[in-house]
Scaffold this motif. Structure first.
Motif, mmCIF file in Angstrom:
data_model
loop_
_atom_site.group_PDB
_atom_site.id
_atom_site.type_symbol
_atom_site.label_atom_id
_atom_site.label_comp_id
_atom_site.label_asym_id
_atom_site.label_seq_id
_atom_site.Cartn_x
_atom_site.Cartn_y
_atom_site.Cartn_z
ATOM 1 N N THR A 26 0.832 -1.195 0.000
ATOM 2 C CA THR A 26 0.000 0.000 0.000
ATOM 3 C C THR A 26 0.868 1.246 0.000
ATOM 4 O O THR A 26 1.817 1.347 0.783
ATOM 5 C CB THR A 26 -0.927 0.016 1.229
ATOM 6 O OG1 THR A 26 -1.738 -1.163 1.224
ATOM 7 C CG2 THR A 26 -1.826 1.245 1.211
ATOM 8 N N GLY A 27 0.535 2.211 -0.857
ATOM 9 C CA GLY A 27 1.257 3.466 -0.877
ATOM 10 C C GLY A 27 2.610 3.362 -1.561
ATOM 11 O O GLY A 27 2.938 2.373 -2.213
ATOM 12 N N THR A 28 3.423 4.417 -1.392
ATOM 13 C CA THR A 28 4.765 4.458 -1.974
ATOM 14 C C THR A 28 5.799 4.595 -0.866
ATOM 15 O O THR A 28 5.484 4.987 0.258
ATOM 16 C CB THR A 28 4.912 5.645 -2.945
ATOM 17 O OG1 THR A 28 4.792 6.879 -2.201
ATOM 18 C CG2 THR A 28 3.851 5.596 -4.024
ATOM 19 N N LYS A 29 7.028 4.273 -1.206
ATOM 20 C CA LYS A 29 8.131 4.390 -0.258
ATOM 21 C C LYS A 29 9.178 5.322 -0.848
ATOM 22 O O LYS A 29 9.637 5.123 -1.976
ATOM 23 C CB LYS A 29 8.744 3.026 0.031
ATOM 24 C CG LYS A 29 9.868 3.066 1.060
ATOM 25 C CD LYS A 29 10.399 1.676 1.350
ATOM 26 C CE LYS A 29 11.507 1.718 2.415
ATOM 27 N NZ LYS A 29 12.038 0.370 2.698
ATOM 28 N N LEU A 30 9.544 6.342 -0.074
ATOM 29 C CA LEU A 30 10.527 7.325 -0.524
ATOM 30 C C LEU A 30 11.757 7.245 0.355
ATOM 31 O O LEU A 30 11.667 7.301 1.582
ATOM 32 C CB LEU A 30 9.946 8.739 -0.468
ATOM 33 C CG LEU A 30 10.893 9.882 -0.855
ATOM 34 C CD1 LEU A 30 11.310 9.773 -2.321
ATOM 35 C CD2 LEU A 30 10.244 11.237 -0.587
ATOM 36 N N ASN A 31 12.917 7.105 -0.268
ATOM 37 C CA ASN A 31 14.198 7.100 0.434
ATOM 38 C C ASN A 31 15.078 8.204 -0.115
ATOM 39 O O ASN A 31 15.207 8.361 -1.342
ATOM 40 C CB ASN A 31 14.915 5.759 0.265
ATOM 41 C CG ASN A 31 14.356 4.679 1.173
ATOM 42 O OD1 ASN A 31 14.280 4.843 2.386
ATOM 43 N ND2 ASN A 31 13.935 3.581 0.581
#
Length: 542
Positions: A272-277
């Protein structure tokens, strides 16, 4: 870790050696942790080879300090790379018993008389694993007379790993993950397919490659039942993974700033959703750290210096095979778009980028607009010349930096809305004290503006300036039509200054080529009345 005022932020910091401008320290700080997530310290020898990279941070006690050391031969080729237990690169500590750190290793390299690597040894506590590249391969190449291609590798006397090529030098066979991989190429010399037969419990694999009209990789498609299909859209990759009856769609987007990849966002239909690094790495790609934008958690990746071929290919959005062919000077000459992608991937400076294009037999395309910022060390140089009037002008003749004496010489309005010398010369905007060589200076200005128009055809500020000069000055239009050519150098001029009187000055130009800027130094002959006048003006200016 967003850009809002209330959000927690991370900072990339760099220290440089005075004079050489070599990177000595690269560290990351943030508003979350009570420690530095990363602190890399570099040492170099006199030739500029990096001899050590030390990172003593332990992520708040959850990780290990990492010390990397490097040795070179007289040809600047790396011969040893190892991770000692302490921040000490003495050769006496180069033993397997002394290896430590987050990712311990010790690798030795040997080269043949042609300068090619013929031996690599991985030293471990369980013994040494040696990978040998036959000297014949490096010296004579294939049996069909191709001098450079690698044809065989052999590890500790095990089964040889062989490579084959077609007549144009394209790789047609190479070791795969489960069997020998076969490669085919299209008429344009680009990789078309790769296939690998089934082996044991592993099924056969096959991949096809599709390119756009410019020859850039657009789609990489698995042509077997299972596998990945990837769509490349600039800084975005869309991936469809098929495994059995399950299909998973995922995406990756890279964000850049100032020529560096600073963040990556990923998403998948499986989550679910996005992951930002947020990402941080030094200019060698030696160590990197990822900061989770939501939780500010850290993760590190440590390795020996330099990007792997696969990483260069990924950052430049090209296939690994095409990247390999570029390294080996096989196939057609790379396009300007390919070269520009490589320059961005390798984070080259403007000078290095131009050198890359020259090596490829091409002219580097200009930037989109003139550089209007001034490098700090150039600005500091102006401050250290109290009795020399000094200004910095950009490609459009905007005065982007000056020292107090220059302002006293050229007028107190310097630095206001009339800092463009072309407007001063042809439109009478601002003070213009020069009473000699005005015609010569007019030709110098037009020559430089013509050169800027060729280099920055899409710069809106430059276009507006040229339009204004064409409309407002008949003299400018006439000189423009003569297409004058001028090389920066020495000239003498006389200033009719309202306070100091007539001043005969020498004007010398220093270049800042990476920014297409000029540093103009105004001095007087020793013992002349103008010297005394400059000293009085300098005293008043400070």
């Amino acid at each position: 870790m967003s850009g809002t005022s209330s959000a927690k932020k991370a900072y990339l910091n760099y220290d440089y050696e005075p004079g050489t401008r070599r990177l000595t320290r690269s560290y990351v700080t943030d508003d979350v942790h009570g420690y530095m997530p990363q602190e890399l310290k570099f040492t170099q020898d006199d030739a500029g080879n990096v001899t050590s990279i030390f990172d003593s941070t332990t992520l708040g006690g959850t990780g290990k300090a990492d010390y990397q050391c490097f040795a070179y031969d007289g040809y600047r080729r790396m011969t040893e790379a190892w991770t000692p237990a302490t921040a000490n690169c003495a050769t006496t500590g180069r033993t397997t018993a002394n290896l430590a750190g987050a990712a311990p290793y010790w690798t030795s390299y040997h080269y043949n008389t042609a300068g090619q690597r013929d031996e690599q040894t991985e030293h471990t506590t369980a013994g040494d694993t040696k990978t040998t590249y036959t000297k014949t391969t490096y010296t004579y190449g294939t049996q069909t007379g191709q001098p450079h291609p690698l044809t065989k590798t052999e590890t500790n006397g095990g089964t040889p790993r062989t490579y084959t090529y077609d007549k144009t030098g394209n790789t047609t066979g190479r070791p795969g993950t489960q069997a020998t991989q076969t490669l085919t190429w299209n008429p344009e010399g680009k990789l078309a397919t790769t296939t690998e037969p089934a082996a044991g419990s592993k099924p056969a694999t096959a991949t096809g490659y599709l390119y756009d009209a410019d020859g850039e990789l657009l789609i990489r498609r698995a042509t077997t039942t299972d596998g990945d299909t990837v769509l490349y859209l600039g800084a975005t990759e869309v991936r469809l993974t098929v495994k059995g009856g399950t299909k998973t769609l995922s995406g990756t987007r890279y964000y850049t700033a100032n020529g560096q990849t600073i963040a990556v966002r990923t998403t998948s239909t499986a989550t679910t959703g996005t992951k930002l690094n947020f990402l941080a790495a030094d200019h060698h790609g030696t160590s990197s750290i990822a900061l989770d934008a939501t939780r500010a958690a850290t993760g590190t990746d440590r390795r020996t210096p330099g990007l792997r071929r696969e990483e260069v290919a990924e950052l430049a959005h090209m296939s690994v095979d095409y990247c390999t062919r570029l390294e080996q000077a096989r196939g057609p000459r790379p396009s300007a778009r390919i070269l520009d992608a490589l320059a961005r991937a390798l984070r080259l400076t403007p000078a290095e980028r131009s050198h890359l294009f020259r090596l490829a037999g091409s002219s580097a395309p200009p930037g989109t607009s003139a550089v209007r910022r001034v490098r700090p060390h150039v600005a500091r140089m102006l401050e250290r010349l109290p009795e020399t009037g000094a200004i910095v002008t950009d490609a459009a003749y905007d005065v982007v930096a000056w020292n107090p004496l220059a302002r006293a010489l050229l007028g107190a309005d310097l630095g206001g809305g009339t800092t463009n010398l072309a407007r001063r010369r042809f439109l009478g905007q601002g003070r213009m004290y020069e009473s000699s060589n005005a015609e010569e200076f007019g030709h110098i200005v037009v020559a430089r503006l013509r050169r800027a128009a060729d280099r920055y055809p899409h710069d809106p500020q430059l276009a507006a300036l040229l339009a204004e000069l064409h409309v407002g000055s008949e003299e400018f239009r006439q000189i423009w039509e003569t297409r004058p050519v001028h090389a920066p150098g020495h000239r003498t001029k006389t200033l009719d200054h309202p306070e100091a009187g007539s001043l005969r000055l020498n004007c010398d130009v220093l270049l800042v080529p990476e920014d297409d800027q000029e540093v103009v130094l105004m001095t007087a002959d020793p013992g002349s009345p103008a010297v005394r006048a400059l000293r009085r003006l300098a005293t008043q200016a400070t």
